[in-house]
Design a protein around this motif. Structure first.
Motif, PDB file in Angstrom:
ATOM      1  N   MET A  31       0.855  -1.196   0.000  1.00  0.00           N
ATOM      2  CA  MET A  31       0.000   0.000   0.000  1.00  0.00           C
ATOM      3  C   MET A  31       0.878   1.228   0.000  1.00  0.00           C
ATOM      4  SD  MET A  31      -2.945   1.204   2.715  1.00  0.00           S
ATOM      5  CE  MET A  31      -1.764   1.468   4.030  1.00  0.00           C
ATOM      6  N   THR A  32       0.538   2.201  -0.841  1.00  0.00           N
ATOM      7  CA  THR A  32       1.285   3.453  -0.860  1.00  0.00           C
ATOM      8  C   THR A  32       0.656   4.421   0.124  1.00  0.00           C
ATOM      9  OG1 THR A  32      -0.085   4.293  -2.661  1.00  0.00           O
ATOM     10  CG2 THR A  32       1.926   3.111  -3.266  1.00  0.00           C
ATOM     11  N   GLU A  33       1.503   5.077   0.935  1.00  0.00           N
ATOM     12  CA  GLU A  33       0.999   6.001   1.943  1.00  0.00           C
ATOM     13  C   GLU A  33       0.344   7.225   1.303  1.00  0.00           C
ATOM     14  OE1 GLU A  33       4.099   6.978   4.591  1.00  0.00           O
ATOM     15  OE2 GLU A  33       4.366   4.948   5.353  1.00  0.00           O
ATOM     16  N   ALA A  34       0.859   7.619   0.146  1.00  0.00           N
ATOM     17  CA  ALA A  34       0.346   8.844  -0.480  1.00  0.00           C
ATOM     18  C   ALA A  34      -1.096   8.685  -0.945  1.00  0.00           C
ATOM     19  CB  ALA A  34       1.237   9.247  -1.660  1.00  0.00           C
ATOM     20  N   THR A  35      -1.446   7.507  -1.474  1.00  0.00           N
ATOM     21  CA  THR A  35      -2.776   7.322  -2.049  1.00  0.00           C
ATOM     22  C   THR A  35      -3.690   6.472  -1.182  1.00  0.00           C
ATOM     23  OG1 THR A  35      -2.084   5.362  -3.283  1.00  0.00           O
ATOM     24  CG2 THR A  35      -1.771   7.497  -4.360  1.00  0.00           C
ATOM     25  N   GLY A  36      -3.121   5.729  -0.236  1.00  0.00           N
ATOM     26  CA  GLY A  36      -3.926   4.823   0.575  1.00  0.00           C
ATOM     27  C   GLY A  36      -4.486   3.676  -0.229  1.00  0.00           C
ATOM     28  N   LYS A  37      -3.822   3.331  -1.331  1.00  0.00           N
ATOM     29  CA  LYS A  37      -4.301   2.278  -2.213  1.00  0.00           C
ATOM     30  C   LYS A  37      -3.329   1.096  -2.198  1.00  0.00           C
ATOM     31  CE  LYS A  37      -5.968   3.570  -6.208  1.00  0.00           C
ATOM     32  NZ  LYS A  37      -6.070   4.212  -7.544  1.00  0.00           N
ATOM     33  N   VAL A  38      -3.859  -0.060  -2.528  1.00  0.00           N
ATOM     34  CA  VAL A  38      -3.037  -1.247  -2.737  1.00  0.00           C
ATOM     35  C   VAL A  38      -3.143  -1.572  -4.214  1.00  0.00           C
ATOM     36  CG1 VAL A  38      -2.659  -3.662  -2.179  1.00  0.00           C
ATOM     37  CG2 VAL A  38      -3.491  -2.095  -0.413  1.00  0.00           C
ATOM     38  N   GLY A  39      -2.044  -1.381  -4.939  1.00  0.00           N
ATOM     39  CA  GLY A  39      -2.121  -1.531  -6.385  1.00  0.00           C
ATOM     40  C   GLY A  39      -3.064  -0.491  -6.951  1.00  0.00           C
ATOM     41  N   ASN A  40      -4.125  -0.962  -7.598  1.00  0.00           N
ATOM     42  CA  ASN A  40      -5.053  -0.041  -8.230  1.00  0.00           C
ATOM     43  C   ASN A  40      -6.371   0.072  -7.478  1.00  0.00           C
ATOM     44  OD1 ASN A  40      -5.455   1.723 -10.510  1.00  0.00           O
ATOM     45  ND2 ASN A  40      -6.977   0.252 -11.277  1.00  0.00           N
ATOM     46  N   VAL A  41      -6.445  -0.515  -6.261  1.00  0.00           N
ATOM     47  CA  VAL A  41      -7.707  -0.488  -5.516  1.00  0.00           C
ATOM     48  C   VAL A  41      -7.495   0.162  -4.156  1.00  0.00           C
ATOM     49  CG1 VAL A  41      -8.528  -2.577  -6.659  1.00  0.00           C
ATOM     50  CG2 VAL A  41      -7.325  -2.772  -4.481  1.00  0.00           C
ATOM     51  N   ARG A  51     -11.415  -1.888  -0.528  1.00  0.00           N
ATOM     52  CA  ARG A  51     -11.700  -2.857  -1.592  1.00  0.00           C
ATOM     53  C   ARG A  51     -10.709  -4.013  -1.520  1.00  0.00           C
ATOM     54  NH1 ARG A  51     -14.635  -6.253  -4.001  1.00  0.00           N
ATOM     55  NH2 ARG A  51     -14.014  -6.760  -6.156  1.00  0.00           N
ATOM     56  N   TYR A  52      -9.454  -3.715  -1.214  1.00  0.00           N
ATOM     57  CA  TYR A  52      -8.444  -4.764  -1.093  1.00  0.00           C
ATOM     58  C   TYR A  52      -8.844  -5.766  -0.011  1.00  0.00           C
ATOM     59  CZ  TYR A  52      -4.031  -7.106  -0.017  1.00  0.00           C
ATOM     60  OH  TYR A  52      -3.083  -8.048   0.221  1.00  0.00           O
ATOM     61  N   GLU A  53      -9.347  -5.259   1.119  1.00  0.00           N
ATOM     62  CA  GLU A  53      -9.755  -6.141   2.208  1.00  0.00           C
ATOM     63  C   GLU A  53     -10.938  -7.021   1.799  1.00  0.00           C
ATOM     64  OE1 GLU A  53     -10.425  -3.533   5.448  1.00  0.00           O
ATOM     65  OE2 GLU A  53      -8.281  -3.158   5.815  1.00  0.00           O
ATOM     66  N   GLN A  54     -11.856  -6.480   0.985  1.00  0.00           N
ATOM     67  CA  GLN A  54     -12.970  -7.275   0.467  1.00  0.00           C
ATOM     68  C   GLN A  54     -12.457  -8.402  -0.428  1.00  0.00           C
ATOM     69  OE1 GLN A  54     -15.478  -4.468  -1.557  1.00  0.00           O
ATOM     70  NE2 GLN A  54     -16.336  -3.585   0.332  1.00  0.00           N
ATOM     71  N   ILE A  55     -11.475  -8.068  -1.284  1.00  0.00           N
ATOM     72  CA  ILE A  55     -10.902  -9.078  -2.180  1.00  0.00           C
ATOM     73  C   ILE A  55     -10.208 -10.174  -1.389  1.00  0.00           C
ATOM     74  CG2 ILE A  55      -9.097  -9.462  -3.930  1.00  0.00           C
ATOM     75  CD1 ILE A  55      -9.804  -6.688  -5.065  1.00  0.00           C
ATOM     76  N   VAL A  56      -9.462  -9.788  -0.354  1.00  0.00           N
ATOM     77  CA  VAL A  56      -8.773 -10.779   0.473  1.00  0.00           C
ATOM     78  C   VAL A  56      -9.777 -11.721   1.130  1.00  0.00           C
ATOM     79  CG1 VAL A  56      -7.410 -11.100   2.578  1.00  0.00           C
ATOM     80  CG2 VAL A  56      -6.721  -9.376   0.892  1.00  0.00           C
ATOM     81  N   ALA A  57     -10.861 -11.158   1.694  1.00  0.00           N
ATOM     82  CA  ALA A  57     -11.871 -11.995   2.354  1.00  0.00           C
ATOM     83  C   ALA A  57     -12.503 -12.961   1.351  1.00  0.00           C
ATOM     84  CB  ALA A  57     -12.942 -11.111   2.987  1.00  0.00           C
ATOM     85  N   GLU A  58     -12.797 -12.455   0.146  1.00  0.00           N
ATOM     86  CA  GLU A  58     -13.400 -13.303  -0.875  1.00  0.00           C
ATOM     87  C   GLU A  58     -12.452 -14.432  -1.288  1.00  0.00           C
ATOM     88  OE1 GLU A  58     -14.935 -12.928  -5.548  1.00  0.00           O
ATOM     89  OE2 GLU A  58     -14.184 -11.167  -4.455  1.00  0.00           O
ATOM     90  N   LEU A  59     -11.172 -14.077  -1.501  1.00  0.00           N
ATOM     91  CA  LEU A  59     -10.224 -15.083  -1.978  1.00  0.00           C
ATOM     92  C   LEU A  59      -9.834 -16.073  -0.890  1.00  0.00           C
ATOM     93  CD1 LEU A  59      -7.913 -13.011  -4.358  1.00  0.00           C
ATOM     94  CD2 LEU A  59      -9.912 -14.421  -4.890  1.00  0.00           C
ATOM     95  N   ARG A  60      -9.911 -15.652   0.368  1.00  0.00           N
ATOM     96  CA  ARG A  60      -9.659 -16.620   1.433  1.00  0.00           C
ATOM     97  C   ARG A  60     -10.709 -17.723   1.414  1.00  0.00           C
ATOM     98  NH1 ARG A  60      -7.838 -12.851   6.628  1.00  0.00           N
ATOM     99  NH2 ARG A  60      -5.646 -12.604   5.977  1.00  0.00           N
ATOM    100  N   GLN A  61     -11.939 -17.356   1.081  1.00  0.00           N
ATOM    101  CA  GLN A  61     -12.984 -18.373   0.955  1.00  0.00           C
ATOM    102  C   GLN A  61     -12.683 -19.308  -0.213  1.00  0.00           C
ATOM    103  OE1 GLN A  61     -16.768 -16.412   0.669  1.00  0.00           O
ATOM    104  NE2 GLN A  61     -16.679 -15.537   2.730  1.00  0.00           N
ATOM    105  N   VAL A  62     -12.194 -18.720  -1.317  1.00  0.00           N
ATOM    106  CA  VAL A  62     -11.835 -19.540  -2.474  1.00  0.00           C
ATOM    107  C   VAL A  62     -10.706 -20.505  -2.119  1.00  0.00           C
ATOM    108  CG1 VAL A  62     -10.894 -19.508  -4.820  1.00  0.00           C
ATOM    109  CG2 VAL A  62     -12.611 -17.804  -4.135  1.00  0.00           C
ATOM    110  N   VAL A  63      -9.687 -19.971  -1.431  1.00  0.00           N
ATOM    111  CA  VAL A  63      -8.542 -20.812  -1.041  1.00  0.00           C
ATOM    112  C   VAL A  63      -9.001 -21.927  -0.100  1.00  0.00           C
ATOM    113  CG1 VAL A  63      -6.364 -20.838   0.230  1.00  0.00           C
ATOM    114  CG2 VAL A  63      -6.834 -19.009  -1.404  1.00  0.00           C
ATOM    115  N   GLU A  64      -9.924 -21.589   0.822  1.00  0.00           N
ATOM    116  CA  GLU A  64     -10.433 -22.605   1.743  1.00  0.00           C
ATOM    117  C   GLU A  64     -11.156 -23.707   0.969  1.00  0.00           C
ATOM    118  OE1 GLU A  64     -11.254 -24.570   5.282  1.00  0.00           O
ATOM    119  OE2 GLU A  64      -9.877 -22.918   4.852  1.00  0.00           O
TER     120      GLU A  64
END
Length: 331
Positions: free
Chosen positions: A1-11, A15-28
């Motif tokens: 995450m960049t401090e200047a924009t508060g973004k992770v990559g392009n999100v 939104r990044y935390e939502q993606i992580v939660a979704e993909l953790r379910q997929v990985v499970e």
């Protein structure tokens, strides 16, 4: 995450935390699927004790190969799932921890230790990661952090000899890197690089052109003896080449003998003169035991040398026996 924009990559972070939660379910789900494949493969081919008897019509590989083909997977994936499932009975599997981490930690041989480790994340961590699992079993990590892990990664990348040679050359061009090498390791580097005779000859010649290096090198008895022997051998080879190839060689043989005679007389005169200057200095002085021992050892070497000279003068034989050789070397 960049401090200047508060973004992770392009999100955004949220939104990044939502993606992580979704993909953790997929990985499970994928982990559960992999364990199911492993369990069914175990059902078809249980892990047998060493020497156990299998169905004579079906080898383990044949059974698992057929299963892999029928479900559209590779044999290696089915076999890995089977082994992992055998290491983790259902009651010891942990939800939220990927099949990949289960497979890696499955390399811990002791069962009690293995099950306890999975339940306890590494110090300072809230969960197991693939790299932390690899560290636990001693595997090479994907993201090296410690100096030793980075060294291991460099060794892996430089496995090819040409790559290793280029990397080594580049590193040694950096003065700050070379400065951190211990004297012992620097000597080892020089020794490795001078295994080639031509390189060793050039390096030795260049080093001995430095008076300070030559002086220190000649302080080593073995090095001094080797240099002396090399000088004698080089002189012998030069003389043989001259006598074999030069048309004036017969005419100068008598001169050669005269020069050798003068050299021998000069050496004896120099020794007598040096002793005549040194011995009077011992008047009224008592040497210690160690000092007397050293002088007696050197006197013995002088006596042996004088006997050698007399034998050479009387018989023309200049070969030294093993005892004389060892004595003159100070052994």
């Amino acid at each position: 995450m960049t401090e200047a924009t508060g973004k992770v990559g392009n999100v955004s972070q949220s939104r990044y935390e939502q993606i992580v939660a979704e993909l953790r379910q997929v990985v499970e789900q994928q982990s559960q699927g992999s364990f199911t494949i492993g369990d069914r493969a175990l059902e078809i081919e249980p892990i047998r004790p060493r020497g156990g008897i299998a169905d004579p019509e079906w080898t383990v590989r044949q059974s698992l190969m057929r299963l892999a083909e029928d479900i559209g997977l590779t044999f290696s994936r089915v076999e890995a799932a089977r082994l992992t499932a055998s290491h983790w009975p259902k009651e010891h599997r942990q939800a939220g921890i990927s099949f990949t981490i289960h497979r890696t930690l499955g390399r811990i041989e002791d069962e009690e230790e293995r099950f306890a480790v999975l339940r306890t994340p590494p110090a300072g961590k809230t969960r197991w990661t693939p790299d932390e699992a690899k560290r636990r079993v001693g595997w090479r990590v994907d993201n090296p952090e410690t100096p030793q892990e980075k060294i291991t990664e460099i060794h892996h990348l430089a496995h090819d000899e040409e790559v290793a040679a280029t990397v080594t050359t580049d590193f040694l061009k950096r003065p700050q890197v070379a400065a951190k090498l211990s004297p012992e390791n620097k000597a080892r580097v020089v020794e490795e690089f001078t295994r080639d005779e031509a390189v060793a000859t050039t390096a030795a010649t260049n080093l001995l052109r430095r008076p300070d290096i030559a002086f220190k090198a000649m302080g080593d008895d073995t090095a001094r003896s080797q240099v002396n022997q090399a000088q004698v051998e080089r002189s012998r080879q030069s003389r043989e080449d001259f006598e074999r190839t030069s048309p004036v060689a017969p005419a100068v043989r008598h001169i050669d003998r005269t020069v050798e005679f003068l050299d021998l007389v000069t050496a004896c005169h120099s020794f007598v003169a040096a002793a005549g200057r040194a011995v009077p200095g011992l008047r009224d002085r008592t040497l210690g035991d160690d000092e007397r021992t050293i002088v007696h050892e050197n006197v013995a070497r002088v006596r042996a040398t004088l006997d050698w000279i007399e034998t050479a003068v009387d018989t023309g034989k200049v070969d030294m026996d093993d005892e004389l050789t060892r004595l003159l070397r100070g052994e």
